[in-house]
Design an enzyme around this catalytic site. Structure first.
Site, PDB file in Angstrom:
ATOM      1  N   HIS A  74       0.829  -1.219   0.000  1.00  0.00           N
ATOM      2  CA  HIS A  74       0.000   0.000   0.000  1.00  0.00           C
ATOM      3  C   HIS A  74       0.861   1.266   0.000  1.00  0.00           C
ATOM      4  O   HIS A  74       0.414   2.309   0.469  1.00  0.00           O
ATOM      5  CB  HIS A  74      -0.957   0.049   1.201  1.00  0.00           C
ATOM      6  N   LYS A  87      15.297  21.700 -12.258  1.00  0.00           N
ATOM      7  CA  LYS A  87      14.567  20.442 -12.456  1.00  0.00           C
ATOM      8  C   LYS A  87      15.396  19.378 -13.161  1.00  0.00           C
ATOM      9  O   LYS A  87      16.138  19.642 -14.083  1.00  0.00           O
ATOM     10  CB  LYS A  87      13.292  20.683 -13.265  1.00  0.00           C
ATOM     11  N   GLU A 133       8.512   8.177 -17.037  1.00  0.00           N
ATOM     12  CA  GLU A 133       7.118   8.608 -17.255  1.00  0.00           C
ATOM     13  C   GLU A 133       6.595   8.129 -18.594  1.00  0.00           C
ATOM     14  O   GLU A 133       5.450   7.683 -18.715  1.00  0.00           O
ATOM     15  CB  GLU A 133       7.030  10.137 -17.172  1.00  0.00           C
TER      16      GLU A 133
END
Ligand code: ARG
Length: 459
Positions: free
Chosen positions: A158, A285, A292
């Site tokens: 979880h 960044k 992705e």
């Protein structure tokens, strides 16, 4: 012009240009050309063996097909939608070279059995390529298992901290998944490797073809038994794209995990610069775009499986033109998964765990709670009582903002009278990890053995 069509005889007028544009497949089936050529060469040689061609004629055809293949390789074939598909282009080119002899190649076959033979040959090669790519990804994970041996990770369920696992155990989990993917593809290959050619349009042929010869030449295991089944059978395509969908799902889950692991919040990973991209506006960044996109591209592959199912679910026997649409799903699934695997292997190889960050927070999250419970059980406390006792201790820790190991002996005495002090030996991540023994667990010796075994298996 109807004269250019392989089926022109029946027709008086030409095909409407809009229909040609609508019905063509050359824009995507041209990538079958190599397989179309080798299948036609085998077919021609078989015709030479059974006397439908002389052996010399068969060799002439085979040689001309080689030249056509070389022309296509070199970009010298002009593809035209009026010639519909790759089969027609190659046959037309053969006729242009050999005249009437070229007009004999299609003896005893149909595009219906030809196209599925080509696709099967293509898928067979694709499976072999995928196996090599999957094996390389496995090898990358095994290399990480070796490099990060001894590193302990928090294991999650979880996405909540659960129990400690060796990093090697974690990496090998993916090796297992990709092993099943390879097995699924190998199993699919068995049904791919059954020869369709010789079924002709749907019923077979009255001509004296020898399917066994074609089978042998093309390396198929057996000959498809029922001609009517052949041209409608795309089970192998469903299986192939299903197997690829599972690969895509595995890659996607892994990618998601590493996206999470590369956040500042987790900070478990040092992703290689070469596999990340920056932001056009935020100078700091470093984005995990490869991961992705791996996650994002899985959708296309799974959608391709839906597409194929929708394609075949309502088809009466035997060939229906709908089946022409199978190829885009097959090709796209392959391209997507092969592309993902191609970047996954080097990305895994070059990604290092941030051991210091992981270690600094490893004692958080009660990773030792379950081992403590098992310690109680081993000392005779019934499982449910042990579960409750440890649950109470965890609640106590949360109130005090401390770890289980910070509790006084008295706390453990209450849970296991007379043996509370012994339980200290189950506390802390190192003790918890060392306590595992079961087969397939994260027990250090077990994991070490499996890393060794995988290394041997993957050479
Ligand atoms: N372009 C067709 C395909 O990809 C080849 C088979 C055509 N067969 C036919 N009977 N029209 O499926």
């Amino acid at each position: 012009m109807s004269g250019q069509k392989t089926w022109g005889g029946r027709f008086t007028g030409g095909t409407d240009r809009r229909v040609e544009a609508f019905t063509e497949s050359i824009t995507f089936d041209r990538r079958l050309y190599r397989h179309d050529i080798i299948a036609s060469q085998a077919h021609a040689r078989m015709l030479g063996e059974v006397g439908m061609l002389t052996p010399a004629e068969a060799e002439q055809i085979a040689a001309a097909l080689d030249e056509i293949g070389a022309d296509i390789d070199a970009g010298r074939m002009e593809f035209r939608i009026s010639l519909e598909d790759i089969h027609t282009h190659i046959e037309r080119a053969l006729i242009a070279k050999l005249g009437d002899l070229g007009r004999k190649l299609h003896t005893g076959r149909s595009r219906n059995d030809q196209v599925v033979t080509d696709v099967k040959l293509w898928v067979r090669d694709a499976i072999d390529e995928l196996d090599a790519l999957l094996k390389d990804v496995q090898a990358a994970f095994v290399a990480s298992a070796g490099r990060e041996a001894g590193v302990v990770l928090p294991g999650y369920t979880h996405l909540q901290r659960a129990q400690p696992v060796l990093a090697a155990h974690y990496f090998l989990a993916y090796v297992e998944k990709f092993q099943r993917d390879r097995e699924r593809l190998a199993d699919c290959r068995k049904r791919v490797n059954i020869l369709p050619l010789g079924a002709a349009a749907l019923a077979g042929t009255s001509l004296p073809i020898n399917r066994e010869s074609v089978r042998r030449q093309l390396g198929f295991d057996t000959v498809a038994r029922n001609s009517l089944d052949v041209s409608s059978d795309r089970d192998f395509a469903l299986e192939f794209v299903f197997a690829l969908s599972v690969v895509a799902a595995h890659l996607s889950g892994w990618a998601e995990e590493w996206v999470i692991w590369s956040t500042t919040e987790f900070n478990f990973l040092d992703l290689p610069d070469a596999f990340c991209t920056g932001s056009s506006i935020m100078p700091h960044k470093k984005n995990p775009d490869v991961l992705e996109l791996t996650r994002g591209k899985a959708g296309k592959v799974i959608a391709g499986l839906q597409q194929l199912f929708l394609l075949v679910k309502g088809l009466p026997l035997a060939y229906n033109r709908d089946l022409q649409e199978d190829k885009t799903a097959i090709f796209d699934a392959f391209d997507t998964v092969a592309g993902c695997l191609g970047v996954a292997a080097p990305l895994v190889r070059e990604t290092k765990l941030r051991r210091d960050v992981i270690a600094a927070r490893l004692e958080d999250g009660f990773l030792d709670a379950t081992t403590l419970m098992e310690g109680l059980i081993a000392r005779g406390v019934p499982m449910r009582s042990a579960h409750e006792a440890v649950g109470n201790l965890v609640r106590e820790c949360e109130g005090k903002r401390c770890r289980l190991a910070d509790l006084p002996d008295a706390a453990f005495e209450a849970a296991c009278p007379g043996r509370g002090a012994e339980l200290r030996g189950t506390l802390g991540v190192a003790n918890a990890l060392a306590a595992f023994t079961s087969v397939g667990s994260t027990a250090p010796l077990e994991v070490e053995r499996q890393v060794r075994e995988w290394r041997e298996r993957l050479v």
